[in-house]
Design an enzyme around this catalytic site. Structure first.
Site, PDB file in Angstrom:
ATOM      1  N   ASP A 180       0.812  -1.205   0.000  1.00 41.85           N
ATOM      2  CA  ASP A 180       0.000   0.000   0.000  1.00 41.85           C
ATOM      3  C   ASP A 180       0.853   1.266   0.000  1.00 41.85           C
ATOM      4  OD1 ASP A 180      -2.300  -1.527   0.112  1.00 41.85           O
ATOM      5  OD2 ASP A 180      -2.426  -1.439   2.304  1.00 41.85           O
ATOM      6  N   THR A 181       0.312   2.325  -0.562  1.00 45.00           N
ATOM      7  CA  THR A 181       1.028   3.596  -0.631  1.00 45.00           C
ATOM      8  C   THR A 181       1.408   4.099   0.751  1.00 45.00           C
ATOM      9  OG1 THR A 181      -0.243   4.133  -2.629  1.00 45.00           O
ATOM     10  CG2 THR A 181       0.904   5.955  -1.542  1.00 45.00           C
TER      11      THR A 181
END
Length: 228
Positions: A42-43
């Site tokens: 995930d970012t």
């Protein structure tokens, strides 16, 4: 032999090479052409991301049938009780699916790099670190698991995927390895998603009341592969 890149993905970097309007991408820290992520991160998560230009190796790592264990160090808000930890261990009903059993233990605060931007804490609410090992990789799974258990995730760092560990890499640094497919774990005879037949569980979960000291990262600078 196949080339495998171990990258410490910084917070805020999106797992793609194409330009993004609001986030830096992998192009900002991976100078090599022709490599692609084997799986995602995930970012707003940090840590180990594997990349390769070998399609067979990429498939072997990312395919959920192989169930390579993924190890996360997770800072959560709250003081977890035994019931909450057992909920994470036995599987969490997230509505769209029930997670498979996980290995979960409390750990002492690991020696990590400072996050940029810093984590925002509430002074009146305690927090602690957990080590969570899962063999799945659904979208935002660990964050959803801890939230369901009443322990919102404040910081999430992936430190290992199967036999590969983040040790020694600072954010944005990478290490190049040569890997042979035949050296990786084999599927069980049924080949239907059980643990690989020649791989035993990494550890038994210790009692939750005990904090376990984690190994410190040495922050030795990783070797950056040269562009080709």
């Amino acid at each position: 032999m196949s080339q495998l890149i171990l990258l410490n993905k910084p917070y805020g970097v999106i797992c793609q090479f194409s330009e993004h309007p609001t986030h830096p991408t992998l192009k900002s820290c991976v100078p090599l052409p022709g490599v692609y992520p084997a799986g995602r991160l995930d970012t707003d998560s940090e840590g180990l991301l594997l990349l390769t230009g070998d399609g067979a190796l990429q498939h072997r790592i990312a395919d959920p049938r192989w169930k390579l264990p993924k190890t996360y160090w997770v800072r959560v808000e709250g003081e977890p009780g035994e019931e909450q930890l057992e909920m994470l261990r036995r599987g969490v009903d997230l509505g769209d699916f029930i997670t498979q059993p996980a290995e979960v233990r409390r750990i002492e605060e690991p020696e990590l790099w400072p996050r940029n931007p810093p984590v925002r804490f509430r002074k009146t609410v305690p927090d602690c670190w957990l080590e969570i090992i899962i063999s799945e990789g659904k979208n935002r799974q660990v964050r959803r698991m801890t939230a369901k258990a009443g322990l919102p995730t404040l910081r999430l760092v992936r430190v290992a995927i199967g036999p590969w560990r983040l040790d020694g890499l600072q954010p944005g640094e990478m290490r190049e390895l040569d890997v042979r497919l035949e050296d990786l774990p084999k599927l069980s005879p049924a080949g239907r998603g059980g643990r690989p037949a020649d791989r035993q569980p990494q550890r038994q979960a210790p009692q939750a009341a005990k904090s376990v000291k984690t190994p410190a990262f040495r922050f030795a600078r990783g070797k950056k592969p040269e562009s080709r």
